[in-house]
Design a protein around this motif. Structure first.
Motif, PDB file in Angstrom:
ATOM      1  N   ASP A 676      -0.128  -0.627   9.210  1.00 14.18           N
ATOM      2  CA  ASP A 676      -1.113   0.600   9.061  1.00 14.18           C
ATOM      3  C   ASP A 676      -0.992   1.446   7.919  1.00 14.18           C
ATOM      4  O   ASP A 676      -1.902   1.661   6.354  1.00 14.18           O
ATOM      5  CB  ASP A 676      -0.775   1.585   9.968  1.00 14.18           C
ATOM      6  CG  ASP A 676      -2.015   2.752  10.123  1.00 14.18           C
ATOM      7  OD1 ASP A 676      -3.281   2.871   9.994  1.00 14.18           O
ATOM      8  OD2 ASP A 676      -1.105   3.871  10.086  1.00 14.18           O
ATOM      9  N   ARG A 677       0.942   1.298   7.757  1.00 15.08           N
ATOM     10  CA  ARG A 677       0.788   0.866   6.117  1.00 15.08           C
ATOM     11  C   ARG A 677       0.133   0.493   4.371  1.00 15.08           C
ATOM     12  O   ARG A 677      -0.508   1.588   3.317  1.00 15.08           O
ATOM     13  CB  ARG A 677       2.603   0.975   5.524  1.00 15.08           C
ATOM     14  CG  ARG A 677       3.059   2.819   6.375  1.00 15.08           C
ATOM     15  CD  ARG A 677       4.587   2.864   6.390  1.00 15.08           C
ATOM     16  NE  ARG A 677       4.972   2.428   5.149  1.00 15.08           N
ATOM     17  CZ  ARG A 677       6.976   2.409   4.391  1.00 15.08           C
ATOM     18  NH1 ARG A 677       6.940   2.127   5.389  1.00 15.08           N
ATOM     19  NH2 ARG A 677       6.742   2.576   3.440  1.00 15.08           N
ATOM     20  N   ARG A 678      -0.467  -0.589   4.182  1.00 15.03           N
ATOM     21  CA  ARG A 678      -0.657  -1.245   4.049  1.00 15.03           C
ATOM     22  C   ARG A 678      -2.290  -0.891   3.804  1.00 15.03           C
ATOM     23  O   ARG A 678      -3.461  -1.560   2.896  1.00 15.03           O
ATOM     24  CB  ARG A 678      -0.160  -2.728   4.186  1.00 15.03           C
ATOM     25  CG  ARG A 678      -1.127  -3.949   3.309  1.00 15.03           C
ATOM     26  CD  ARG A 678      -0.222  -5.011   3.611  1.00 15.03           C
ATOM     27  NE  ARG A 678       0.907  -5.049   2.958  1.00 15.03           N
ATOM     28  CZ  ARG A 678       1.981  -6.613   2.350  1.00 15.03           C
ATOM     29  NH1 ARG A 678       0.806  -7.480   2.798  1.00 15.03           N
ATOM     30  NH2 ARG A 678       2.786  -6.340   1.436  1.00 15.03           N
ATOM     31  N   PHE A 679      -2.409  -1.373   4.857  1.00 18.06           N
ATOM     32  CA  PHE A 679      -4.470  -0.641   5.336  1.00 18.06           C
ATOM     33  C   PHE A 679      -4.284   0.657   4.268  1.00 18.06           C
ATOM     34  O   PHE A 679      -5.180   0.421   3.951  1.00 18.06           O
ATOM     35  CB  PHE A 679      -4.645  -0.350   6.607  1.00 18.06           C
ATOM     36  CG  PHE A 679      -5.793   0.039   7.085  1.00 18.06           C
ATOM     37  CD1 PHE A 679      -6.908  -0.777   6.632  1.00 18.06           C
ATOM     38  CD2 PHE A 679      -6.142   1.226   7.322  1.00 18.06           C
ATOM     39  CE1 PHE A 679      -7.722  -0.438   6.864  1.00 18.06           C
ATOM     40  CE2 PHE A 679      -7.224   1.575   7.726  1.00 18.06           C
ATOM     41  CZ  PHE A 679      -8.574   1.386   7.376  1.00 18.06           C
ATOM     42  N   GLN A 680      -3.592   1.996   4.723  1.00 19.01           N
ATOM     43  CA  GLN A 680      -4.551   2.674   4.060  1.00 19.01           C
ATOM     44  C   GLN A 680      -3.936   2.537   2.190  1.00 19.01           C
ATOM     45  O   GLN A 680      -4.678   3.279   2.289  1.00 19.01           O
ATOM     46  CB  GLN A 680      -3.052   4.042   4.502  1.00 19.01           C
ATOM     47  CG  GLN A 680      -3.350   4.128   5.828  1.00 19.01           C
ATOM     48  CD  GLN A 680      -4.277   5.039   6.652  1.00 19.01           C
ATOM     49  OE1 GLN A 680      -5.472   5.913   5.925  1.00 19.01           O
ATOM     50  NE2 GLN A 680      -4.617   5.207   7.845  1.00 19.01           N
ATOM     51  N   ALA A 681      -2.881   2.008   1.907  1.00 21.39           N
ATOM     52  CA  ALA A 681      -2.993   1.745   0.390  1.00 21.39           C
ATOM     53  C   ALA A 681      -3.998   0.966  -0.067  1.00 21.39           C
ATOM     54  O   ALA A 681      -4.715   1.644  -0.789  1.00 21.39           O
ATOM     55  CB  ALA A 681      -1.245   0.928   0.466  1.00 21.39           C
ATOM     56  N   ILE A 682      -4.874  -0.056   0.969  1.00 21.10           N
ATOM     57  CA  ILE A 682      -5.414  -0.473   0.445  1.00 21.10           C
ATOM     58  C   ILE A 682      -6.913  -0.388   0.884  1.00 21.10           C
ATOM     59  O   ILE A 682      -7.960   0.252  -0.337  1.00 21.10           O
ATOM     60  CB  ILE A 682      -6.229  -2.215   0.579  1.00 21.10           C
ATOM     61  CG1 ILE A 682      -4.820  -3.331   0.732  1.00 21.10           C
ATOM     62  CG2 ILE A 682      -7.292  -2.401   0.635  1.00 21.10           C
ATOM     63  CD1 ILE A 682      -5.096  -3.841   1.722  1.00 21.10           C
ATOM     64  N   ALA A 683      -7.141   0.727   1.747  1.00 22.92           N
ATOM     65  CA  ALA A 683      -8.177   1.344   1.454  1.00 22.92           C
ATOM     66  C   ALA A 683      -8.054   2.856   0.727  1.00 22.92           C
ATOM     67  O   ALA A 683      -9.337   3.362   0.037  1.00 22.92           O
ATOM     68  CB  ALA A 683      -8.000   2.569   3.172  1.00 22.92           C
ATOM     69  N   ARG A 684      -7.300   3.499   0.334  1.00 23.94           N
ATOM     70  CA  ARG A 684      -7.155   4.423  -1.201  1.00 23.94           C
ATOM     71  C   ARG A 684      -7.805   3.667  -2.096  1.00 23.94           C
ATOM     72  O   ARG A 684      -8.133   4.692  -2.943  1.00 23.94           O
ATOM     73  CB  ARG A 684      -5.901   5.242  -1.668  1.00 23.94           C
ATOM     74  CG  ARG A 684      -5.864   5.951  -0.161  1.00 23.94           C
ATOM     75  CD  ARG A 684      -4.296   7.110  -0.667  1.00 23.94           C
ATOM     76  NE  ARG A 684      -3.243   5.904  -0.644  1.00 23.94           N
ATOM     77  CZ  ARG A 684      -1.816   5.760   0.422  1.00 23.94           C
ATOM     78  NH1 ARG A 684      -2.224   6.512   1.532  1.00 23.94           N
ATOM     79  NH2 ARG A 684      -1.084   5.023   0.104  1.00 23.94           N
TER      80      ARG A 684
END
Length: 709
Positions: A676-684
């Motif tokens: 989830d942390r990697r997903f959030q980083a890419i989403a930003r």
């Protein structure tokens, strides 16, 4: 019940513990006693899935022998193991009081899904018809409509602008099935089954509709219209609900000892700010047509209010004199309102004028339709006038323009072409001035035979479908709500012969719209064909059986024919479309359609990216169904097409994001990761206009709950 709650509240104040116990028991009891429309909900629906391959752990039924017309054994079994070499299956009876285990041939079993089971849906493409790559594709999905609706909660939750459905009418004439058996007219639970069947689907439909502005349209006849009305009120308590009576065949259906039936009913369930648009005609007769007004003079209304309650004193500010020139009869000025205690005869008119008051024909004092401030403003702008004056009797016909006409003058849809000597405007209509549609429709175009059966016979000759809707009737019903929404999404989950999709294509042609229709139907064969095919030893799932199913035999060929302008054998379609937009049916439509069949995937296969090919069409649909699809896992770790992109290797995030930023039409970025942390980083890092969706977490979460009961 309110008395009971008051008593419980009184007990709570004296004995909190006893009061809490009573309150708990009362809530448990009241939850078991639904008020309003009561019907049995205790029997969960189940659907047989003949096209689904059998897996270990599945729920199955044993089929009757080939050539038999007996119903399948309704008992459910669990698949314990499968011997692929011998094509046999070890099954165990699902029962709390029976113990039975046996080995059955693979071909004699059919997978069953109950509606309380979790499903993980996918789609398999079964063809397409394409004529305009710049427009979104209409989708036709073959599957149990309850499960397809569940699938659409992932792709279209809260996005649908209009739903049009023509559900089974529950006539008792084998027009629908419940738990794989036809519901007969002598079934004591016929109405309860129908209500339970409808409620389950309407509850999911509610999730798909845009709560701020959308409509549900349901056609029905006299068998269930009363129960349907109550059900709609219970499922949509916040909605505005109206019922229209529509004539579908003026010649009627003769029924000795009864009235001849000529009508059906249509419920309109409006959510949020959804309103009925003005119409070209009033839908009842030809007395008013919006087109007839173009180029004609505007309508002036009498200024005096006509309702019985319009008496002096009811609105103190709207009893005032209008002073008229004695010589010309034109308006000199607008006087001030007078108090109820003042005699109107005491008001002195300016020199050379006389006073006109809002008097009824019997001499009773009434009210003007606008305030004096508005009247003064209208006089200045030429929106009020006096005609046919009679100074001796103190009378004159005072006319004014209603606020809607004044607004139309200001926005240019009514053109001012001159002024009368007194300054009153001369104006004509330059745009259609719609009329308010009535709740009884009697339109020749809505005849079910000419607008339904005849059109279908031209599109797909020699293929019959019982009671298709008039194409023009569906078109008209939708126009009231999506006529001003060129990008609307329309859903029909009882699509039958495909009339709704056809109607949406006609609406698009009329205004260049990009509306999209999602059509859901199963591949059932008709009752008579069902019996004949069974006698021949065929079963659902056999190729010959499936070829004659409604989706493959009627729906898909009809939509293909409508788009390309050719019958299934390649001949140009004979005949013309009529009404609103008349043209040769052989011209077809510049539209696209994609055809799919619903699949049922294993959760682990989805989670481990092993079912991507079947999930891919859902990703494309969620992104708008425009242009290309990403049909396979990209070798490069990412791919971007017309409206969406997918990242399967998060180490390739940078080139993926760069490509996303280069395509302005991108709506969604699907990111496959468990982190989830990697997903959030890419989403930003994505543009704000792009919706990030985490796969497969978003998909699995959407379906990780019991389906219904």
């Amino acid at each position: 019940m309110s008395r009971l709650t008051d008593l419980i509240a009184s007990v709570k104040s004296k004995d909190p513990s006893l009061g809490a116990d009573l309150d708990r028991e009362f809530k448990a009891l009241s939850s078991r006693l639904p008020f309003g429309l009561n019907f049995e909900r205790h029997r969960p629906e189940a659907v047989e899935l003949p096209l689904r391959s059998i897996r270990r752990g599945d729920k199955v039924r044993i089929l009757p022998p080939r050539g038999s017309n007996d119903s399948a054994d309704q008992r459910l079994w669990h698949v314990i193991s499968i011997d692929k070499l011998k094509k046999t299956v070890l099954i165990k009876l699902i029962s709390t009081h029976e113990i039975d285990q046996r080995t059955v041939h693979l071909d004699d079993l059919v997978v069953v899904a109950e509606f309380r089971d979790k499903i993980f849906p996918g789609l398999v493409s079964t063809g397409s018809s394409r004529r305009n790559e710049n427009k979104p594709s209409h989708a036709v999905i073959n599957g149990e409509n309850y499960h397809v609706l569940k699938a659409l909660t992932f792709t279209h939750r809260g996005k649908v602008d209009a739903i049009y459905i023509d559900p089974p009418y529950n006539t008792g004439a084998r027009d629908w099935k419940y738990n794989n058996d036809y519901v007969e007219s002598d079934d004591l639970y016929r109405h309860s089954k129908w209500l339970a069947f409808m409620e389950r689907r309407l509850l999911i439909a509610k999730e798909l509709l845009n709560p701020n502005d959308s409509v549900l349209i349901v056609s029905i006849d006299e068998k269930e219209y009363l129960r349907l009305g109550l059900l709609l009120e219970q499922v949509f308590p916040e909605a505005a609900i109206e019922m229209v009576t529509t004539v579908i065949s003026a010649k009627g259906v003769a029924r000795f000892g009864q009235f001849s039936r000529v009508e059906e009913y249509i419920y309109f369930v409006r959510l949020g700010r959804c309103e009925v648009a003005l119409s070209e005609q009033n839908m009842l007769d030809d007395s008013r047509s919006a087109s007839d007004k173009i180029g004609k003079n505007i309508d002036w209304l009498g200024l005096r209010r006509r309702e019985p309650t319009a008496r002096r004193g009811a609105r103190p500010n709207q009893f005032y004199p209008i002073f008229i020139y004695i010589d010309s009869g034109y308006i000199h000025s607008i006087g001030d309102p007078i108090d109820d205690s003042v005699n109107r005869e005491s008001v002195t008119p300016p020199n050379g004028t006389f006073a006109v008051w809002p008097l009824k024909p019997n001499g009773e004092e009434g009210l003007w339709g606008i305030t004096p401030e508005t009247a003064k403003r209208y006089l200045k702008n030429g929106f009020i006038r006096s005609r046919r004056h009679n100074p001796k009797e103190g009378k004159s016909s005072i006319h004014y323009l209603p606020s809607g006409t004044v607004e139309a003058v200001r926005n240019g849809s009514i053109e001012v072409i001159g002024h009368d000597p007194d300054g009153a405007i001369q104006a004509v209509y330059r745009e259609k001035k719609g009329v308010i549609p009535k709740r009884v429709w009697n339109m020749p175009s809505h005849n079910a035979e000419n607008g339904g059966s005849l059109i279908l016979s031209r599109l797909i000759p020699e293929r019959r479908f019982p009671f298709p809707k008039s194409l023009y009737a569906v078109e008209d019903a939708l126009r009231f709500f999506v006529g001003d929404k060129p990008n609307a999404i329309i859903l029909d989950f009882f699509s039958g012969s495909g009339t709704t999709a056809h109607a949406v294509m006609r609406l698009n042609r009329q205004d260049g719209g990009m509306r999209q229709c999602l059509s859901i139907t199963n591949n059932e064969v008709a009752a008579d064909e069902h019996k004949a095919l069974r006698k021949r030893g065929l079963r659902p799932g056999d190729d010959e059986w499936e070829r004659l199913g409604i989706c493959d035999y009627i729906t898909k060929p009809r939509i293909r024919a409508a788009i390309c302008g050719k019958t299934p054998d390649g001949s140009p379609i004979k005949g013309d479309y009529k009404y609103v937009d008349g043209f040769s049916m052989s011209e077809g439509f510049d539209e696209n359609a994609e055809f799919f069949t619903l699949t049922y995937e294993a959760r682990d296969a989805v989670h481990h990216n092993l079912a991507f090919d079947r999930i891919a069409p859902l990703l494309w649909l969620r992104a708008g169904a425009v242009g290309s699809k990403i049909e396979h896992i990209p070798n490069e770790g990412w791919a971007v097409v017309d409206t969406y992109g997918i990242l399967t290797d998060t180490d390739k995030a940078s080139p993926f994001i760069e490509s996303i930023c280069e395509v302005k039409e991108i709506r969604i970025a699907y990111i496959v990761t468990d982190d989830d942390r990697r997903f959030q980083a890419i989403a930003r890092r994505l543009p704000k206009t792009v919706e990030p969706v985490r796969l497969y977490e978003a998909y699995l979460t959407n379906f990780s709950f019991a389906n219904g009961e």
